[in-house]
Design a protein around this motif. Structure first.
Motif, PDB file in Angstrom:
ATOM      1  N   GLU A   1     -18.716 -18.245   4.732  1.00 40.18           N
ATOM      2  CA  GLU A   1     -17.282 -18.445   4.447  1.00 40.18           C
ATOM      3  C   GLU A   1     -16.990 -19.927   4.205  1.00 40.18           C
ATOM      4  O   GLU A   1     -16.262 -20.281   3.267  1.00 40.18           O
ATOM      5  CB  GLU A   1     -16.440 -17.893   5.604  1.00 40.18           C
ATOM      6  CG  GLU A   1     -16.426 -16.371   5.675  1.00 40.18           C
ATOM      7  CD  GLU A   1     -15.731 -15.838   6.911  1.00 40.18           C
ATOM      8  OE1 GLU A   1     -15.504 -14.614   6.980  1.00 40.18           O
ATOM      9  OE2 GLU A   1     -15.425 -16.636   7.837  1.00 40.18           O
ATOM     10  N   ILE A   2     -17.547 -20.789   5.047  1.00 38.42           N
ATOM     11  CA  ILE A   2     -17.325 -22.236   4.861  1.00 38.42           C
ATOM     12  C   ILE A   2     -18.067 -22.721   3.624  1.00 38.42           C
ATOM     13  O   ILE A   2     -17.565 -23.557   2.867  1.00 38.42           O
ATOM     14  CB  ILE A   2     -17.769 -23.009   6.114  1.00 38.42           C
ATOM     15  CG1 ILE A   2     -16.914 -22.610   7.311  1.00 38.42           C
ATOM     16  CG2 ILE A   2     -17.680 -24.512   5.877  1.00 38.42           C
ATOM     17  CD1 ILE A   2     -17.282 -23.306   8.611  1.00 38.42           C
ATOM     18  N   ALA A   3     -19.287 -22.209   3.403  1.00 38.63           N
ATOM     19  CA  ALA A   3     -20.055 -22.624   2.227  1.00 38.63           C
ATOM     20  C   ALA A   3     -19.303 -22.284   0.937  1.00 38.63           C
ATOM     21  O   ALA A   3     -19.253 -23.108   0.001  1.00 38.63           O
ATOM     22  CB  ALA A   3     -21.423 -21.945   2.231  1.00 38.63           C
TER      23      ALA A   3
ATOM     24  N   GLU B   1     -16.048 -21.903   0.637  1.00 39.64           N
ATOM     25  CA  GLU B   1     -14.871 -22.778   0.578  1.00 39.64           C
ATOM     26  C   GLU B   1     -15.239 -24.167   0.066  1.00 39.64           C
ATOM     27  O   GLU B   1     -14.511 -24.758  -0.747  1.00 39.64           O
ATOM     28  CB  GLU B   1     -14.253 -22.878   1.981  1.00 39.64           C
ATOM     29  CG  GLU B   1     -13.119 -23.870   2.090  1.00 39.64           C
ATOM     30  CD  GLU B   1     -12.765 -24.200   3.535  1.00 39.64           C
ATOM     31  OE1 GLU B   1     -12.166 -25.266   3.763  1.00 39.64           O
ATOM     32  OE2 GLU B   1     -13.090 -23.392   4.439  1.00 39.64           O
ATOM     33  N   LEU B   2     -16.395 -24.686   0.513  1.00 44.09           N
ATOM     34  CA  LEU B   2     -16.804 -26.039   0.146  1.00 44.09           C
ATOM     35  C   LEU B   2     -17.708 -26.075  -1.089  1.00 44.09           C
ATOM     36  O   LEU B   2     -18.156 -27.142  -1.487  1.00 44.09           O
ATOM     37  CB  LEU B   2     -17.542 -26.684   1.325  1.00 44.09           C
ATOM     38  CG  LEU B   2     -16.742 -26.857   2.615  1.00 44.09           C
ATOM     39  CD1 LEU B   2     -17.628 -27.391   3.735  1.00 44.09           C
ATOM     40  CD2 LEU B   2     -15.543 -27.769   2.398  1.00 44.09           C
ATOM     41  N   ARG B   3     -17.958 -24.902  -1.671  1.00 42.22           N
ATOM     42  CA  ARG B   3     -18.784 -24.769  -2.879  1.00 42.22           C
ATOM     43  C   ARG B   3     -20.206 -25.288  -2.643  1.00 42.22           C
ATOM     44  O   ARG B   3     -20.766 -26.036  -3.436  1.00 42.22           O
ATOM     45  CB  ARG B   3     -18.118 -25.463  -4.069  1.00 42.22           C
ATOM     46  CG  ARG B   3     -16.706 -24.953  -4.330  1.00 42.22           C
ATOM     47  CD  ARG B   3     -16.096 -25.481  -5.602  1.00 42.22           C
ATOM     48  NE  ARG B   3     -16.806 -24.991  -6.798  1.00 42.22           N
ATOM     49  CZ  ARG B   3     -16.294 -25.057  -8.029  1.00 42.22           C
ATOM     50  NH1 ARG B   3     -15.084 -25.573  -8.228  1.00 42.22           N
ATOM     51  NH2 ARG B   3     -16.984 -24.621  -9.056  1.00 42.22           N
ATOM     52  N   VAL B   4     -20.787 -24.848  -1.521  1.00 48.55           N
ATOM     53  CA  VAL B   4     -22.165 -25.191  -1.171  1.00 48.55           C
ATOM     54  C   VAL B   4     -23.051 -23.970  -1.449  1.00 48.55           C
ATOM     55  O   VAL B   4     -22.795 -22.895  -0.910  1.00 48.55           O
ATOM     56  CB  VAL B   4     -22.282 -25.589   0.317  1.00 48.55           C
ATOM     57  CG1 VAL B   4     -23.743 -25.795   0.711  1.00 48.55           C
ATOM     58  CG2 VAL B   4     -21.465 -26.836   0.598  1.00 48.55           C
ATOM     59  N   PRO B   5     -24.084 -24.094  -2.274  1.00 47.39           N
ATOM     60  CA  PRO B   5     -24.974 -22.952  -2.531  1.00 47.39           C
ATOM     61  C   PRO B   5     -25.757 -22.563  -1.288  1.00 47.39           C
ATOM     62  O   PRO B   5     -26.075 -23.412  -0.447  1.00 47.39           O
ATOM     63  CB  PRO B   5     -25.895 -23.461  -3.635  1.00 47.39           C
ATOM     64  CG  PRO B   5     -25.869 -24.948  -3.497  1.00 47.39           C
ATOM     65  CD  PRO B   5     -24.495 -25.299  -3.005  1.00 47.39           C
TER      66      PRO B   5
ATOM     67  N   ASP C   1     -15.122  -6.076   2.493  1.00 55.13           N
ATOM     68  CA  ASP C   1     -14.140  -7.089   2.897  1.00 55.13           C
ATOM     69  C   ASP C   1     -14.365  -7.592   4.327  1.00 55.13           C
ATOM     70  O   ASP C   1     -13.493  -8.261   4.905  1.00 55.13           O
ATOM     71  CB  ASP C   1     -12.722  -6.510   2.785  1.00 55.13           C
ATOM     72  CG  ASP C   1     -12.350  -6.188   1.348  1.00 55.13           C
ATOM     73  OD1 ASP C   1     -12.858  -6.898   0.452  1.00 55.13           O
ATOM     74  OD2 ASP C   1     -11.585  -5.240   1.130  1.00 55.13           O
ATOM     75  N   THR C   2     -15.499  -7.288   4.928  1.00 52.73           N
ATOM     76  CA  THR C   2     -15.783  -7.716   6.300  1.00 52.73           C
ATOM     77  C   THR C   2     -15.743  -9.242   6.390  1.00 52.73           C
ATOM     78  O   THR C   2     -16.248  -9.941   5.516  1.00 52.73           O
ATOM     79  CB  THR C   2     -17.167  -7.221   6.748  1.00 52.73           C
ATOM     80  OG1 THR C   2     -17.208  -5.802   6.649  1.00 52.73           O
ATOM     81  CG2 THR C   2     -17.476  -7.631   8.184  1.00 52.73           C
ATOM     82  N   THR C   3     -15.119  -9.746   7.458  1.00 53.68           N
ATOM     83  CA  THR C   3     -15.083 -11.191   7.708  1.00 53.68           C
ATOM     84  C   THR C   3     -15.916 -11.507   8.943  1.00 53.68           C
ATOM     85  O   THR C   3     -16.311 -10.606   9.705  1.00 53.68           O
ATOM     86  CB  THR C   3     -13.653 -11.680   7.931  1.00 53.68           C
ATOM     87  OG1 THR C   3     -13.161 -11.135   9.170  1.00 53.68           O
ATOM     88  CG2 THR C   3     -12.742 -11.266   6.775  1.00 53.68           C
TER      89      THR C   3
END
Length: 604
Positions: free
Chosen positions: A472-474, A476-480, A511-513
């Protein structure tokens, strides 16, 4: 280091000759003391004191060549002591009487010599310490000796508790310097090196070899079977200096006065168990990497090395890397030159501009079981110059079937083990470790804090919540993100840098978070992980194992071969991503059972 008692008898003359030649060659010191050379390649330091004395030789651990020497003369030879001859018989006997010493309890320490190229490696400290340790072991009440002053040898001995005898300093033609008598009382501490002397005293029996074996070794033969490097137990070193969880080496530039001083203190601390100095071979490799044609010309190589040194001393060139957890001190080329040589064989696959680009990247790795193979492969290949490693777990015996680690690592955090191994490949790597693993408090910091943001994530953990929260953070931050599933060679690639709205894990969980995966039971965690890797595509072996986990299987089955393959797959994907080469999102199988099946053979 090796110790031997030299007594007259069969074979002793050749050993004595080699001892004397070694001492004289070093004492000659490129012409500083001309009396010790008797011909173009002949040196002599003949003294009857050699017989009946203990001799200690420090030799190179790889090729066995002698690097240093010291002698301990026993009281039985007291009438021939150099100290007695220097002071005069009557003055010497009056001196002993004045000091409350008897001739039968006074030993003589003499002929401490160290090869010029090894004088900064702490050998003098260890040789002096082992002579004191031997004197104590043999029941000495005191030690006497003569010490030169031109190079501060008298000051050096004072660091061990030796004290100059007032009124004895005078110039000696043979040594071309002032000489002074020094006295040490065995009942007193050995100055700042007392702990080292104590350890060597314990190790002394293990250093002893028969004198007849030494002639060949002194001539440059291979190390004797029973030799001990410094006699220092590396586990004692680790315990003494609190290195259990240390993973960062310390680097010394000897052209920096402060670092040179710290280096000297390290050498005198007794902590250095092994010194590795192959800088001359490294320099030759450097110049031939730059100009491969030089390999056919030894003279050309020597000229290029001399140009590279530009008048600097070889000992001071480059950096010294101190690895406190192993007690090893290693001499290396400067960082850029070291990396140029280390990755030279990458060329043709990864060119030098690409190598430099990769070294500017930072990679995060979560999970250092399967992830340890990725970490080490990345470090070897030069895929990044900086890393963040996260794992809360410590190495256990059952991990040794797939982790590159030894039994001495048991109980160590897996991040610490991986970071140590990586810095032993390249001591300049910038590595941060998260030994408590990742949770909500540090997850974002792992991505953007510390020494800088990561450019790519390798995710190899077993916790579903962390696997999804990290993605989720990756995203958001556009990290592969790349992942190896350790089954059928499954490589998972998510190019959030190119596709910022891409569904996590290719949408297999809908849609699991991450919050939906908190507080799962062990069975629920297993079900979610199987869904993440697509249960319909797992290997038959893994499928058959699932129902056995918790009954006759303790956990998921994993093999070293699969972990090694995962390191290769994630490294190939990461390298292409970081270099901007084609590597699309998706799932890719490198199933070795399939790719090496009989029908796939291309042989006739």
């Amino acid at each position: 280091m090796t110790a031997f008692l030299l007594e007259r008898g069969p074979g002793s003359e050749e050993t004595a000759r080699q001892v004397r030649r070694l001492r004289a060659r070093i004492l000659f010191d490129h012409g500083r003391r001309p009396e010790f050379r008797t011909g173009p390649d002949a040196y002599a330091d003949d003294q009857d004191l050699d017989y009946g004395a203990w001799h200690f030789v420090a030799r190179h651990p790889n090729d066995g060549r002698p690097l240093g020497y010291v002698r301990l003369c026993l009281p039985e030879a007291g009438e021939s002591f150099q100290t007695r001859a220097f002071m005069g018989a009557e003055t010497y006997e009056a001196f002993l009487l004045d000091q409350g010493l008897g001739a039968a309890e006074t030993f003589e320490h003499s002929r401490l010599v160290v090869e010029h190229r090894a004088r900064k490696l702490g050998l003098g400290v260890h040789l002096n310490a082992v002579a004191i340790a031997a004197a104590r072991h043999l029941g000495a009440k005191a030690m006497v000796g003569t010490s030169g002053t031109a190079d501060g040898q008298d000051v050096f001995h004072s660091r061990f508790g030796f004290r100059p005898v007032q009124g004895t300093r005078r110039y000696v033609e043979q040594y071309t310097e002032d000489v002074v008598v020094m006295l040490y009382r065995a009942a007193e501490p050995s100055g700042e090196h007392d702990a080292l002397v104590g350890r060597l005293q314990t190790a002394l029996p293990g250093l002893v070899r028969p004198a007849h074996e030494m002639a060949g070794l002194l001539a440059g033969g291979q190390p004797a079977r029973a030799t001990v490097s410094s006699g220092v137990d590396p586990m004692t070193v680790a315990a003494d200096h609190g290195t259990r969880d240390v993973w960062q080496p310390e680097l010394f530039d000897l052209e920096n006065p402060q670092e040179a001083d710290a280096f000297e203190k390290l050498l005198g601390s007794g902590s250095v168990r092994e010194v590795s100095d192959t800088i001359e071979a490294q320099l030759e490799e450097l110049v031939t990497c730059r100009e491969p044609g030089l390999r056919a010309s030894p003279q050309g190589i020597a000229h290029a090395v001399a140009q590279q040194l530009a008048g600097r001393e070889v000992h001071q060139y480059g950096s010294w890397a101190w690895y406190p957890w192993s007690g090893r001190l290693v001499h290396l080329l400067p960082r850029e030159e070291f990396r140029l040589v280390r990755t030279d064989r990458n060329r043709g696959r990864i060119e030098r501009p690409q190598q430099r680009h990769l070294l500017e990247r930072r990679v995060g790795i979560i999970g250092l079981s399967v992830g340890s193979s990725a970490a080490l492969t990345f470090a070897m290949e030069g895929i990044a110059g900086a890393y963040k490693l996260a794992d809360f777990d410590a190495l256990s015996v059952s991990n040794l079937n797939r982790l590159r680690a030894g039994v001495h690592h048991l109980g160590l955090n897996k991040c610490v083990i991986a970071a140590r191994q990586m810095t032993e490949i390249d001591p300049w790597l910038d590595i941060e470790i998260y030994t408590q693993g990742l949770n909500d408090d540090v997850m974002r910091e792992f991505f953007v804090g510390g020494h800088g943001p990561i450019d790519l994530l390798v995710e190899e953990c077993d916790t579903p919540y962390v696997k999804l929260a990290a993605r989720e953070i990756a995203r958001e931050l556009r990290v592969p993100v790349v992942m190896d599933a350790n089954d059928r060679g499954l490589l998972d690639v998510e190019r959030f840098d190119l596709e910022p709205t891409r569904p996590l894990l290719h949408g297999v969980l809908g849609d699991t978070t991450a919050n939906d995966l908190a507080d799962l039971t062990p069975q629920e965690q297993a079900d979610v992980i199987l869904a993440m890797v697509d249960r319909s595509r797992i290997s038959a072996e893994l499928e058959a194992s699932i129902t056995r986990i918790g009954t006759d299987l303790s956990s998921w089955p994993q093999l070293a071969s699969g972990v090694a393959l995962g390191g290769a797959l994630t490294a190939e994907a990461a390298r292409r991503i970081l270099l901007g080469l084609p590597r699309p999102s998706g799932r890719f199988y490198t199933d070795l059972a399939v790719t090496t099946a009989a029908e796939r053979s291309v042989s006739a």
